[in-house]
Design a protein around this motif. Structure first.
Motif, PDB file in Angstrom:
ATOM      1  N   ARG B 249      19.102  15.070  -2.550  1.00  0.00           N
ATOM      2  CA  ARG B 249      19.893  14.240  -1.911  1.00  0.00           C
ATOM      3  C   ARG B 249      19.059  13.485  -1.129  1.00  0.00           C
ATOM      4  O   ARG B 249      19.294  12.183  -1.137  1.00  0.00           O
ATOM      5  N   SER B 250      17.862  13.488  -0.511  1.00  0.00           N
ATOM      6  CA  SER B 250      17.236  12.456   0.091  1.00  0.00           C
ATOM      7  C   SER B 250      16.624  11.450  -0.863  1.00  0.00           C
ATOM      8  O   SER B 250      16.568  10.221  -0.360  1.00  0.00           O
ATOM      9  N   THR B 251      16.290  12.007  -2.031  1.00  0.00           N
ATOM     10  CA  THR B 251      15.779  11.086  -3.143  1.00  0.00           C
ATOM     11  C   THR B 251      16.879  10.075  -3.337  1.00  0.00           C
ATOM     12  O   THR B 251      16.588   8.889  -3.440  1.00  0.00           O
ATOM     13  N   LEU B 252      17.950  10.477  -3.704  1.00  0.00           N
ATOM     14  CA  LEU B 252      19.143   9.568  -4.030  1.00  0.00           C
ATOM     15  C   LEU B 252      19.302   8.683  -3.044  1.00  0.00           C
ATOM     16  O   LEU B 252      19.882   7.420  -3.172  1.00  0.00           O
ATOM     17  N   LYS B 253      19.090   8.740  -1.881  1.00  0.00           N
ATOM     18  CA  LYS B 253      19.466   8.001  -0.393  1.00  0.00           C
ATOM     19  C   LYS B 253      17.990   6.862  -0.453  1.00  0.00           C
ATOM     20  O   LYS B 253      18.574   5.714   0.075  1.00  0.00           O
ATOM     21  N   MET B 254      17.042   7.395  -0.982  1.00  0.00           N
ATOM     22  CA  MET B 254      15.939   6.331  -0.905  1.00  0.00           C
ATOM     23  C   MET B 254      15.981   5.154  -1.834  1.00  0.00           C
ATOM     24  O   MET B 254      16.679   5.447  -3.182  1.00  0.00           O
ATOM     25  N   PRO B 255      15.560   3.864  -1.464  1.00  0.00           N
ATOM     26  CA  PRO B 255      15.450   2.988  -2.639  1.00  0.00           C
ATOM     27  C   PRO B 255      14.652   3.279  -3.952  1.00  0.00           C
ATOM     28  O   PRO B 255      14.038   4.486  -3.879  1.00  0.00           O
ATOM     29  N   ALA B 256      14.940   2.714  -5.295  1.00  0.00           N
ATOM     30  CA  ALA B 256      14.288   3.227  -6.281  1.00  0.00           C
ATOM     31  C   ALA B 256      12.672   2.940  -6.159  1.00  0.00           C
ATOM     32  O   ALA B 256      12.514   1.869  -5.492  1.00  0.00           O
ATOM     33  N   TYR B 257      12.121   4.080  -6.508  1.00  0.00           N
ATOM     34  CA  TYR B 257      10.537   4.328  -6.089  1.00  0.00           C
ATOM     35  C   TYR B 257       9.898   4.516  -7.240  1.00  0.00           C
ATOM     36  O   TYR B 257      10.112   5.513  -8.092  1.00  0.00           O
ATOM     37  N   HIS B 258       8.679   3.955  -7.273  1.00  0.00           N
ATOM     38  CA  HIS B 258       7.710   4.243  -8.350  1.00  0.00           C
ATOM     39  C   HIS B 258       6.622   5.307  -7.789  1.00  0.00           C
ATOM     40  O   HIS B 258       5.843   4.770  -7.043  1.00  0.00           O
ATOM     41  N   ASN B 259       6.704   6.725  -7.992  1.00  0.00           N
ATOM     42  CA  ASN B 259       5.699   7.451  -7.702  1.00  0.00           C
ATOM     43  C   ASN B 259       4.167   7.349  -8.036  1.00  0.00           C
ATOM     44  O   ASN B 259       3.985   6.237  -8.840  1.00  0.00           O
ATOM     45  N   SER B 260       3.219   7.867  -7.326  1.00  0.00           N
ATOM     46  CA  SER B 260       1.761   7.296  -7.775  1.00  0.00           C
ATOM     47  C   SER B 260       1.326   7.523  -9.080  1.00  0.00           C
ATOM     48  O   SER B 260       0.698   6.835  -9.532  1.00  0.00           O
ATOM     49  N   MET B 261       1.913   8.730  -9.590  1.00  0.00           N
ATOM     50  CA  MET B 261       1.334   8.895 -11.169  1.00  0.00           C
ATOM     51  C   MET B 261       2.244   7.768 -12.083  1.00  0.00           C
ATOM     52  O   MET B 261       1.483   7.364 -12.951  1.00  0.00           O
ATOM     53  N   ALA B 262       3.195   7.550 -11.736  1.00  0.00           N
ATOM     54  CA  ALA B 262       4.062   6.302 -12.444  1.00  0.00           C
ATOM     55  C   ALA B 262       3.086   5.174 -12.380  1.00  0.00           C
ATOM     56  O   ALA B 262       3.046   4.510 -13.097  1.00  0.00           O
ATOM     57  N   LEU B 263       2.568   4.781 -11.399  1.00  0.00           N
ATOM     58  CA  LEU B 263       2.053   3.487 -10.861  1.00  0.00           C
ATOM     59  C   LEU B 263       0.745   3.768 -11.655  1.00  0.00           C
ATOM     60  O   LEU B 263       0.140   2.675 -12.391  1.00  0.00           O
ATOM     61  N   ASP B 264       0.012   4.937 -11.473  1.00  0.00           N
ATOM     62  CA  ASP B 264      -1.309   4.774 -11.995  1.00  0.00           C
ATOM     63  C   ASP B 264      -0.856   4.687 -13.888  1.00  0.00           C
ATOM     64  O   ASP B 264      -1.759   4.121 -14.536  1.00  0.00           O
ATOM     65  N   PHE B 265       0.261   5.390 -14.383  1.00  0.00           N
ATOM     66  CA  PHE B 265       0.572   5.152 -15.769  1.00  0.00           C
ATOM     67  C   PHE B 265       0.685   3.771 -16.200  1.00  0.00           C
ATOM     68  O   PHE B 265       0.053   3.338 -17.099  1.00  0.00           O
ATOM     69  N   LEU B 266       1.483   3.108 -15.271  1.00  0.00           N
ATOM     70  CA  LEU B 266       1.867   1.755 -15.576  1.00  0.00           C
ATOM     71  C   LEU B 266       0.606   0.855 -15.436  1.00  0.00           C
ATOM     72  O   LEU B 266       0.776  -0.254 -16.129  1.00  0.00           O
ATOM     73  N   ASN B 267      -0.364   1.299 -14.656  1.00  0.00           N
ATOM     74  CA  ASN B 267      -1.474   0.106 -14.596  1.00  0.00           C
ATOM     75  C   ASN B 267      -2.687   0.799 -15.560  1.00  0.00           C
ATOM     76  O   ASN B 267      -3.899   0.204 -15.221  1.00  0.00           O
ATOM     77  N   GLY B 268      -2.673   1.750 -16.066  1.00  0.00           N
ATOM     78  CA  GLY B 268      -3.565   2.104 -17.147  1.00  0.00           C
ATOM     79  C   GLY B 268      -4.767   3.016 -16.561  1.00  0.00           C
ATOM     80  O   GLY B 268      -5.718   3.093 -16.865  1.00  0.00           O
ATOM     81  N   ARG B 269      -4.239   3.529 -15.226  1.00  0.00           N
ATOM     82  CA  ARG B 269      -5.168   4.463 -14.552  1.00  0.00           C
ATOM     83  C   ARG B 269      -5.406   5.695 -14.953  1.00  0.00           C
ATOM     84  O   ARG B 269      -4.099   6.233 -15.251  1.00  0.00           O
ATOM     85  N   PRO B 270      -6.334   6.786 -14.580  1.00  0.00           N
ATOM     86  CA  PRO B 270      -6.279   8.058 -15.051  1.00  0.00           C
ATOM     87  C   PRO B 270      -5.163   8.627 -13.959  1.00  0.00           C
ATOM     88  O   PRO B 270      -5.023   8.257 -12.668  1.00  0.00           O
ATOM     89  N   MET B 271      -4.570   9.691 -14.567  1.00  0.00           N
ATOM     90  CA  MET B 271      -3.565  10.234 -13.748  1.00  0.00           C
ATOM     91  C   MET B 271      -3.879  11.654 -13.113  1.00  0.00           C
ATOM     92  O   MET B 271      -4.791  12.543 -13.781  1.00  0.00           O
ATOM     93  N   GLU B 272      -3.315  12.032 -12.171  1.00  0.00           N
ATOM     94  CA  GLU B 272      -3.826  13.328 -11.400  1.00  0.00           C
ATOM     95  C   GLU B 272      -2.917  14.522 -12.046  1.00  0.00           C
ATOM     96  O   GLU B 272      -2.182  15.261 -11.241  1.00  0.00           O
ATOM     97  N   ILE B 273      -2.991  14.789 -13.344  1.00  0.00           N
ATOM     98  CA  ILE B 273      -2.067  15.744 -14.064  1.00  0.00           C
ATOM     99  C   ILE B 273      -2.423  17.028 -13.586  1.00  0.00           C
ATOM    100  O   ILE B 273      -1.534  17.919 -13.488  1.00  0.00           O
TER     101      ILE B 273
END
Lengths: 313, 313
Positions: B249-273
């Motif tokens: 519910r709270s996520t549906l209320k937030m604006p569209a959001y890229h989480n940290s792992m998504a940003l790491d992925f999109l920027n070619g950085r290592p991810m905290e898997i």
């Protein structure tokens, strides 16, 4: 002398062009309906490099749509990809006559019913292709290996028309494996396709060796294969003991390989997600078979497609 | 007058720089160990735009490695990403004195034990950061929103050092939420992070709205969340009824959001898997909790990383 068998290929890309060439070599009169490459096919026909010899041929007629077909064929071969937005029934309807046998060459599960429902009085032959052939330029195909078709009547049996097709294919130089349980054959092939195809896409277009040799990869593929086997069994098509292990073993022996969905993904083409995966998950849901891993992969690949569409728009 | 609290930040990126600035504002003497940006930080310190006011500050000392630290700090704050190949214990060891409290600011599950084992006689404070801050250039941070830390002693309790840290953080202007069950707090945050972060990556870097509004997406996220809750409960940290629904519910209320792992992925950085997902799956295996969906996601994301590495090499 009997008049030659009339064949119409709808969807004249690599698969359609290749089997058209085989049937042409067997003496059939082969025409095609092509979405693209119409001018080239009219002028020069197909040029096909193949280990079977030169398969190049010129179709008897080349149409841009089935509406141009005046004489309904004996065999109407559908070699279209089953992707969203392709209305197979609407595309083939103008060329289907009362004596036309409809032949589907298509991977996946559950791809026949829609066509069977639309043409209940026509024989329907369902085929699985085991062939490595690709379109390298308009009208130019490169056949690398294999060529066998496994097929039979849908939903079961192998009647007169399927047998006649089998003779033509063998006369044309490929193996024709007639089966009276083609749906079971589809499940058998799905054991490989359903895990490897979407798995490769979600791994960014990974080849078979990457999928099997990365830690956790083989275990994932095996667990997905076991889920496919459980759905197949519930659908009335129990698969042989050891089929999962056999598939893994033979894939490990093959050179690294990009499956068709991986190639579609890497080249930005629509992917056959529903026949390969979605219909398996829906069959599982209908029959009450738990497939948490397949359902996860299915949800993820739909998200990937939705995100690609959003980024393009 | 008492001498100021000595703080050393190791990993002086966005998170480290931001909390260093907060503690500096609270009157602490803040030094940093930075892998990159050392020269800029020595010359100009941090420039930090923030809704909290101008947080810019010049660290007391700037080191390229903990080996340069001569006086062990009162608080050693580890703000390194936990990714493959980063040896946190080896990196911090030279700066840890007998009275040093080690503070980990890091998302995920199971990130403390290795440090607790290596420094059994030092107090260990474990923190979860709720902050939107990014590094826009060497020494330049952009703090957009939030800033709260939730923390406590590992594995439980909230002793003197944690309380003193809480006072400093509040004096510096951020919310400090002291908890005597920080591992439970980690599980509570994992309910969101563990599904959304890898899910976003496998969907090609999709934002939260794409994940929740694509058909099948919300169902996938919810089923992954329920698996996380089952592991948390088995690990002794049952989460409240309705936590899954509340997160959706709270996520549906937030604006569209890229989480940290998504940003790491999109920027070619290592991810905290591993902290976000791998440790959850391993905890499940250890405790015998079935997590077929999380295990599938974990296998797929490791395949994606392996395939990326192969394509780069």
């Amino acid at each position: 002398m009997a008049s030659p068998t009339n064949v119409l290929i709808i969807g004249a890309g690599a698969i359609g062009g290749f089997y058209g060439a085989i049937l042409n070599r067997a003496g059939a009169r082969v025409s095609v309906v092509a979405r693209s490459d119409v001018e080239v096919l009219r002028e020069r026909g197909y040029t096909i490099k193949s280990p079977l010899g030169d398969l190049s041929f010129r179709p008897a007629e080349v149409h841009a749509s089935a509406e141009g077909v005046t004489t309904p064929p004996d065999y109407l071969i559908v070699a279209l990809k089953v992707v969203e937005g392709v209305d197979r029934v609407g595309i083939i309807r103008p060329a289907v006559g009362p004596n036309t046998t409809i032949v589907l060459i298509q991977n996946g599960i559950g791809i026949e019913q829609e066509v069977a429902d639309a043409f209940p009085d026509n024989p329907l032959v369902s085929c699985l292709a085991f062939v490595a052939v690709s379109r390298v330029a308009p009208g130019e195909l490169d056949h690398k290996a294999y060529g066998a078709l496994t097929f039979g009547d849908y939903p079961r049996g192998a009647g007169e028309q399927a047998q006649r097709l089998s003779e033509l294919l063998q006369a044309g130089g490929v193996e024709a494996r007639l089966s009276d349980n083609v749906v079971g054959e589809r499940w058998r092939k799905a054991v490989w396709n359903t895990p490897f195809n979407p798995g490769s896409v979600l791994a960014g277009g990974a080849d078979t060796q990457t999928l099997l040799t990365t830690p956790g990869g083989q275990e994932l593929i095996e667990s997905l294969m076991h889920e496919v086997c459980a759905v197949a069994a519930a659908d009335g098509h129990p698969l042989p003991e050891g089929i999962v292990e056999g598939n893994i073993r033979s894939t490990l022996k093959m050179p690294a390989y990009h499956n068709s969905m991986a190639l579609d993904f890497l080249n930005g083409r629509p992917m056959e997600i529903e026949p390969i995966l979605g219909n398996v998950v829906r069959t599982a849901e209908r029959l009450g078979v738990p497939v948490p891993r397949l359902a996860t992969v299915y949800a993820l690949i739909r998200l990937l497609v939705a995100n690609q569409a959003k980024r393009r728009s």
